[in-house]
Design a protein around this motif. Structure first.
Motif, short mmCIF file in Angstrom:
data_model
loop_
_atom_site.label_atom_id
_atom_site.label_comp_id
_atom_site.label_asym_id
_atom_site.label_seq_id
_atom_site.Cartn_x
_atom_site.Cartn_y
_atom_site.Cartn_z
N LYS A 101 39.19 -43.34 11.13
CA LYS A 101 37.80 -43.34 11.45
C LYS A 101 37.52 -42.66 12.50
O LYS A 101 36.34 -41.69 12.86
N ASP A 102 38.50 -42.84 13.70
CA ASP A 102 38.06 -42.28 15.10
C ASP A 102 38.26 -40.68 15.06
O ASP A 102 37.32 -39.95 15.48
N ILE A 103 39.15 -40.29 14.30
CA ILE A 103 39.15 -38.74 13.85
C ILE A 103 38.32 -38.17 13.06
O ILE A 103 37.48 -37.17 13.67
N ARG A 104 37.64 -38.69 12.20
CA ARG A 104 36.74 -38.34 11.41
C ARG A 104 35.48 -38.21 12.04
O ARG A 104 34.51 -37.69 11.89
N SER A 105 35.02 -39.05 13.20
CA SER A 105 34.01 -39.46 13.65
C SER A 105 33.65 -38.37 14.92
O SER A 105 32.53 -38.27 15.40
N LYS A 106 34.79 -37.52 15.02
CA LYS A 106 34.48 -36.52 15.98
C LYS A 106 34.18 -35.17 15.39
O LYS A 106 34.62 -34.88 14.26
N PRO A 107 33.79 -34.22 16.27
CA PRO A 107 33.66 -32.77 15.68
C PRO A 107 35.01 -32.25 15.58
O PRO A 107 36.05 -32.68 16.13
N PHE A 108 35.34 -31.75 14.37
CA PHE A 108 36.67 -31.49 13.71
C PHE A 108 36.77 -29.92 13.70
O PHE A 108 36.11 -29.08 13.46
N GLN A 109 38.00 -29.40 14.41
CA GLN A 109 38.45 -27.84 14.55
C GLN A 109 39.51 -27.45 13.82
O GLN A 109 40.38 -28.53 13.96
N TYR A 110 39.60 -26.47 13.61
CA TYR A 110 41.06 -25.95 13.07
C TYR A 110 41.72 -25.03 13.84
O TYR A 110 40.95 -24.09 14.46
N SER A 111 42.82 -25.03 14.04
CA SER A 111 43.70 -24.14 14.76
C SER A 111 43.73 -22.81 14.07
O SER A 111 43.69 -22.72 12.76
N ASP A 112 44.30 -21.59 14.63
CA ASP A 112 44.53 -20.33 14.08
C ASP A 112 45.95 -20.47 13.09
O ASP A 112 45.56 -20.19 11.86
N GLU A 113 46.72 -21.34 13.26
CA GLU A 113 47.48 -21.73 12.16
C GLU A 113 47.19 -22.58 10.92
O GLU A 113 47.50 -22.20 9.78
N ALA A 114 46.18 -23.25 11.15
CA ALA A 114 45.80 -24.07 10.13
C ALA A 114 44.83 -23.28 9.20
O ALA A 114 44.69 -23.37 8.04
N LYS A 115 44.01 -22.42 9.87
CA LYS A 115 43.25 -21.40 9.28
C LYS A 115 43.86 -20.49 8.37
O LYS A 115 43.42 -20.43 7.22
N THR A 116 45.07 -19.93 8.70
CA THR A 116 45.71 -19.02 7.96
C THR A 116 46.37 -19.57 6.84
O THR A 116 46.54 -19.01 5.60
N GLU A 144 39.36 -36.75 23.38
CA GLU A 144 38.43 -37.84 23.50
C GLU A 144 37.09 -37.18 22.94
O GLU A 144 36.34 -37.90 22.56
N SER A 145 36.97 -35.84 22.70
CA SER A 145 35.47 -35.40 22.37
C SER A 145 35.39 -34.41 21.08
O SER A 145 34.57 -34.26 20.70
N LYS A 146 36.87 -34.15 20.75
CA LYS A 146 37.06 -33.67 19.41
C LYS A 146 38.39 -33.76 18.79
O LYS A 146 39.04 -34.42 19.48
N ALA A 147 38.55 -33.24 17.67
CA ALA A 147 39.60 -33.42 17.03
C ALA A 147 40.15 -32.16 16.29
O ALA A 147 39.48 -31.31 15.88
N VAL A 148 41.48 -31.89 16.68
CA VAL A 148 41.96 -30.22 16.08
C VAL A 148 42.93 -30.51 15.22
O VAL A 148 44.18 -31.16 15.32
N LEU A 149 42.83 -29.81 14.10
CA LEU A 149 43.88 -29.80 13.02
C LEU A 149 45.10 -28.83 13.35
O LEU A 149 44.83 -27.41 13.38
N LYS A 150 45.92 -29.02 13.75
CA LYS A 150 47.09 -28.28 14.48
C LYS A 150 47.93 -27.54 13.51
O LYS A 150 48.13 -26.26 13.36
N GLU A 151 48.31 -28.33 12.36
CA GLU A 151 49.30 -27.59 11.43
C GLU A 151 49.13 -28.28 10.16
O GLU A 151 48.85 -29.57 10.20
#
Length: 128
Positions: free
Chosen positions: A46-61, A117-124
């Motif tokens: 729930k904490d991860i979903r509540s923040k702005p979510f971003q994708y890393s370059d590796e996850a985008k590929t 604290e302010s965002k969540a980033v999908l690393k891989e």
């Protein structure tokens, strides 16, 4: 009045009170969109979903390979299981979490998410 009669009246009143609370407080929570997360897995997701979510370059590929899409990532972050043996590791200013889930084709996947604290980033993203 005998003890078992007093106990019966007490339990009957307690039952009515509990039903009253569940009915009215449950309706109030549903109307406001409130969910109750008490377990650690639910709280982390729930904490991860509540923040702005971003994708890393590796996850985008990996997302561009078309075997997984952003809907699968969102479903995993909603219904997945956090592997706490590999998670809660400090990475810079955030913590790393490993979330196990499945795609819509039932392919097991593992998401590595850094929760700042302010965002969540999908690393891989890994296919298991």
């Amino acid at each position: 009045m005998k003890f078992y009669q007093r106990l019966a009246f007490f339990l009957f009143g307690l039952l009515l009170g509990v039903i009253f609370l569940i009915y009215f407080l449950g309706a109030k929570a549903e109307s406001r969109g409130v969910t109750f997360c008490y377990l650690p897995n639910c709280r982390v997701l729930k904490d991860i979903r509540s923040k702005p979510f971003q994708y890393s370059d590796e996850a985008k590929t990996i997302l561009s390979e078309k075997w997984i899409d952003s809907t699968d990532v969102k479903n995993t972050l909603t219904y997945g299981d956090v592997d706490f043996g590999k998670s809660n590791i400090k990475v810079g200013n955030g913590k790393l979490y490993v979330v196990k889930g499945k795609t819509k084709d039932n392919t097991p996947i593992i998401l590595t998410v850094i929760n700042y604290e302010s965002k969540a980033v999908l690393k891989e993203i890994e296919k298991k």
